[in-house]
Design an enzyme around this catalytic site. Structure first.
Site, PDB file in Angstrom:
ATOM      1  N   THR A  16       0.811  -1.221   0.000  1.00 13.00           N
ATOM      2  CA  THR A  16       0.000   0.000   0.000  1.00 13.00           C
ATOM      3  C   THR A  16       0.841   1.266   0.000  1.00 13.00           C
ATOM      4  O   THR A  16       0.507   2.250  -0.666  1.00 13.00           O
ATOM      5  CB  THR A  16      -0.920   0.007   1.244  1.00 13.00           C
ATOM      6  OG1 THR A  16      -1.800  -1.095   1.121  1.00 13.00           O
ATOM      7  CG2 THR A  16      -1.723   1.283   1.359  1.00 13.00           C
ATOM      8  N   ASP A  63       1.540  -6.548  -4.661  1.00 11.38           N
ATOM      9  CA  ASP A  63       0.692  -6.573  -3.475  1.00 11.38           C
ATOM     10  C   ASP A  63       1.259  -7.729  -2.663  1.00 11.38           C
ATOM     11  O   ASP A  63       1.485  -8.820  -3.212  1.00 11.38           O
ATOM     12  CB  ASP A  63      -0.757  -6.853  -3.892  1.00 11.38           C
ATOM     13  CG  ASP A  63      -1.697  -6.768  -2.702  1.00 11.38           C
ATOM     14  OD1 ASP A  63      -2.618  -5.947  -2.743  1.00 11.38           O
ATOM     15  OD2 ASP A  63      -1.515  -7.539  -1.733  1.00 11.38           O
ATOM     16  N   SER A  64       1.487  -7.534  -1.390  1.00 12.05           N
ATOM     17  CA  SER A  64       2.211  -8.573  -0.647  1.00 12.05           C
ATOM     18  C   SER A  64       1.416  -9.863  -0.515  1.00 12.05           C
ATOM     19  O   SER A  64       1.948 -10.869  -0.049  1.00 12.05           O
ATOM     20  CB  SER A  64       2.665  -8.058   0.715  1.00 12.05           C
ATOM     21  OG  SER A  64       1.595  -8.029   1.629  1.00 12.05           O
ATOM     22  N   SER A  65       0.162  -9.860  -0.970  1.00 13.59           N
ATOM     23  CA  SER A  65      -0.568 -11.136  -1.035  1.00 13.59           C
ATOM     24  C   SER A  65       0.099 -12.078  -2.036  1.00 13.59           C
ATOM     25  O   SER A  65      -0.134 -13.286  -2.006  1.00 13.59           O
ATOM     26  CB  SER A  65      -2.007 -10.926  -1.492  1.00 13.59           C
ATOM     27  OG  SER A  65      -2.488  -9.689  -1.095  1.00 13.59           O
ATOM     28  N   THR A  95       1.481  -4.683   4.059  1.00 10.37           N
ATOM     29  CA  THR A  95       1.287  -5.116   5.452  1.00 10.37           C
ATOM     30  C   THR A  95       0.732  -6.539   5.552  1.00 10.37           C
ATOM     31  O   THR A  95       0.914  -7.202   6.571  1.00 10.37           O
ATOM     32  CB  THR A  95       0.312  -4.166   6.183  1.00 10.37           C
ATOM     33  OG1 THR A  95      -0.936  -4.160   5.487  1.00 10.37           O
ATOM     34  CG2 THR A  95       0.869  -2.767   6.274  1.00 10.37           C
ATOM     35  N   ARG A 249      -2.881 -25.690  14.928  1.00 12.44           N
ATOM     36  CA  ARG A 249      -3.295 -24.611  15.838  1.00 12.44           C
ATOM     37  C   ARG A 249      -4.387 -25.145  16.761  1.00 12.44           C
ATOM     38  O   ARG A 249      -5.476 -25.501  16.314  1.00 12.44           O
ATOM     39  CB  ARG A 249      -3.771 -23.413  15.029  1.00 12.44           C
ATOM     40  CG  ARG A 249      -2.608 -22.821  14.211  1.00 12.44           C
ATOM     41  CD  ARG A 249      -2.498 -21.349  14.375  1.00 12.44           C
ATOM     42  NE  ARG A 249      -3.709 -20.671  14.029  1.00 12.44           N
ATOM     43  CZ  ARG A 249      -4.066 -19.482  14.544  1.00 12.44           C
ATOM     44  NH1 ARG A 249      -3.306 -18.887  15.444  1.00 12.44           N
ATOM     45  NH2 ARG A 249      -5.174 -18.906  14.155  1.00 12.44           N
ATOM     46  N   THR A 281      -0.699 -22.303  19.678  1.00 10.25           N
ATOM     47  CA  THR A 281      -2.021 -21.925  20.197  1.00 10.25           C
ATOM     48  C   THR A 281      -2.796 -21.021  19.222  1.00 10.25           C
ATOM     49  O   THR A 281      -2.197 -20.233  18.485  1.00 10.25           O
ATOM     50  CB  THR A 281      -1.912 -21.220  21.563  1.00 10.25           C
ATOM     51  OG1 THR A 281      -3.234 -20.875  22.003  1.00 10.25           O
ATOM     52  CG2 THR A 281      -1.074 -19.957  21.505  1.00 10.25           C
ATOM     53  N   CYS A 283      -4.673 -18.832  20.487  1.00 10.45           N
ATOM     54  CA  CYS A 283      -4.804 -17.588  21.256  1.00 10.45           C
ATOM     55  C   CYS A 283      -3.867 -16.518  20.706  1.00 10.45           C
ATOM     56  O   CYS A 283      -2.799 -16.816  20.182  1.00 10.45           O
ATOM     57  CB  CYS A 283      -4.444 -17.813  22.722  1.00 10.45           C
ATOM     58  SG  CYS A 283      -5.615 -18.854  23.561  1.00 10.45           S
TER      59      CYS A 283
HETATM   60  N1  ASP Z   1      -2.721  -5.546   0.223  1.00 13.09           N
HETATM   61  C1  ASP Z   1      -1.675  -4.667   0.698  1.00 13.09           C
HETATM   62  C2  ASP Z   1      -0.383  -5.454   0.705  1.00 13.09           C
HETATM   63  O1  ASP Z   1      -0.164  -6.223   1.603  1.00 13.09           O
HETATM   64  C3  ASP Z   1      -2.012  -4.171   2.055  1.00 13.09           C
HETATM   65  C4  ASP Z   1      -1.032  -3.201   2.656  1.00 13.09           C
HETATM   66  O2  ASP Z   1       0.080  -3.001   2.220  1.00 13.09           O
HETATM   67  O3  ASP Z   1      -1.417  -2.601   3.689  1.00 13.09           O
HETATM   68  O4  ASP Z   1       0.388  -5.308  -0.196  1.00 13.09           O
END
Ligand code: ASP
Length: 484
Positions: A16, A63-65, A95, A249, A281, A283
């Site tokens: 992002t 995109d980090s996905s 993220t 898990r 866990t 948790c």
């Molecule tokens: N989909 C974005 C990514 O992980 C989300 C982000 O960076 O906040 O590349």
């Protein structure tokens, strides 16, 4: 090093922080990664910093996905190739999978003695209101150890003014600026007007020569149990071709259903399919303590190992790393329970002893060699668990009572009474109710006293009333503190 001779390499991977709307005429169209060149005008001016920043955007912004092990290895190679030229490294990253990347790099970068700070944002740099600019500048300052800051020679995540050990971190909010936490480890720095690094909990610079590991094995998976889970699901999961390791898990301190059908599937996977199964866990915080409840003791009995307080991401990526080293399952299981990069709070040393005999009053269990790296002064706790321990041959109530003394490194076959000699771990005094019963002997202090890392660990159980004793298995686990 002189402030103005410091240099940071900023490696762009996307996320992002550097995204723009897909359709430039429609600000609400989905965000897509853009090259640094297209967004750099929104960035804080690097020439206002007291050190130099070079930007490396040779990796494809994603995109980090879309992150994967090959990409992690490419990042590691970039750091290796430019390691000598820079004081530290910043990685701009999405993220969504930031914690996986941070963990992977913590394992790939061996003997790291420079900061690697990963950062990103919830809103793009290109937006007027964003969290990106501040994250970026603070990350750069930390990577440069600027303005007299102590060096943090770790892979960290810097987000919303919190510096976290990367392999302890979790993304805890999908959109809040405070997006990350490390629930089982304190933040490495407090960041406000001043940056205060807690040097006591930062990993020490090992300075043994930096290099990178280049192999990760992705044949692993994370699997959540849930109430009502069918053993058939488990059987099919474990049957996946090529699968080598599973992060299971479980609930709370590592508990799972105790029904035979469920346990049989896991036991089959471990004993017949040679899978490494690690207990983590569900948790958000806390650690697995196998043996605290019968519901977790059953898992250790069948060979599931403890992931103590690792995050699921850390456990998964650590398993990829260990398998990537070409280790056999026994070594993978042993290493999974040892702290390698600050990813867990304790080391676990397990010794599993097979079924005990029934025709003797003194049982010597097979000897087990202590793994390298065992330091007896660091013992935190230890317990021995005997499964289904029972007295055989008694008729009256008294004869049925369990009376035994447990020794470690048993000195001689005839020492059947003394409880004070240092090798004695403890005494079992238990009313036997006619049913098979489990017995857990806590022996922290005693273990520390008697253990000798140069000798194999031998457990001996001596019956104190001359009655034969049997059990289904014995399990000694010793937890030790880790080095920071
Ligand atoms: N989909 C974005 C990514 O992980 C989300 C982000 O960076 O906040 O590349």
């Amino acid at each position: 090093m002189e402030e103005n001779s410091k240099k940071v390499l900023m490696i762009c991977t996307g996320g992002t922080i550097g995204m723009l709307p897909k359709d430039k005429n429609d600000s609400l169209s989905p965000l897509v990664p853009a090259s640094w060149d297209r967004i750099k005008d929104n960035s804080p001016a690097f020439d206002q910093l007291s050190f130099e920043v070079d930007v490396d955007e040779r990796l494809r912004p994603i995109d980090s996905s879309d992150m994967n092990p090959e990409y992690w290895i490419s990042i590691a190679k970039k750091i290796r190739d430019d390691y000598e030229k820079y004081s530290g490294f910043v990685i701009l990253h999405g993220t969504d999978t930031m914690t996986y990347t941070a963990t992977a790099l913590s394992f790939l970068l061996e003997n790291l003695d420079k900061p690697v700070i990963i950062t990103g944002s919830q809103l793009p740099l290109a937006k007027a209101r964003n969290d990106a600019a501040q994250n970026l500048v603070t990350a750069l300052m930390l990577a440069a150890s600027a303005d007299g800051l102590p060096t943090v020679p770790e892979v960290c995540i810097l987000f919303n003014n919190t510096l976290l050990r990367g392999n302890r971190s979790r993304k805890i909010s999908s959109s809040g600026f405070a997006g990350f936490q490390s629930p089982n480890y304190r933040p490495l720095a407090e960041i406000g007007e001043h940056i205060k690094i807690d040097t006591k909990i930062v990993r020490k610079d090992t300075a043994k020569g930096f290099f990178i590991n280049e192999f990760l094995d992705p044949n692993v998976m994370v699997f959540d149990i849930f109430p009502g889970i069918s053993p058939t699901i488990l059987r099919n999961v474990f049957a996946i071709e090529g699968l080598k390791g599973v992060i299971l898990r479980t609930y709370g301190t590592g508990n799972a259903p105790t029904n035979e059908d469920f346990l049989k599937e896991i036991e089959f996977a471990i004993t017949k399919k040679n899978l490494a199964v690690v207990n983590i866990t569900q948790c958000a915080q806390g650690m697995v303590e196998m043996g605290l409840y019968d519901a977790s003791a059953q898992l250790s009995r069948i060979g599931v190992i403890s992931g103590v307080d690792m995050t699921p991401e850390a456990a998964l990526v650590k398993m990829m790393f260990l398998l990537g080293q070409g280790y056999d399952t026994t070594t993978v299981k042993e290493q999974m329970q040892k702290d390698l990069r600050g990813e867990q709070s304790v080391n676990v040393f397990n010794f599993i002893y097979e079924r005990g005999g029934t025709k003797e009053t003194v049982f010597k269990l097979a000897t087990k060699q202590l793994a390298a790296g065992f330091v007896k002064e660091k013992i935190v706790t230890a317990n021995i668990r005997f499964d289904a321990i029972a007295v055989k041959g008694g008729t009256g109530a008294e004869e049925k009572d369990l009376q035994a003394t447990v020794f470690m490194n048993y000195p001689s076959a005839d020492a059947t009474t003394s409880v004070d000699i240092p090798q004695c771990l403890g005494v079992i005094e238990k009313k036997y109710d006619g049913q098979s019963t489990d017995y857990v002997l806590e022996c922290t202090r005693k273990v520390r006293q008697v253990i000798d890392p140069s000798r194999p660990v031998q457990l001996t159980v001596v019956s104190r009333n001359g009655k034969d004793i049997s059990w289904d298995g014995a399990f000694l686990s010793i937890y030790t503190d880790v080095d920071i």
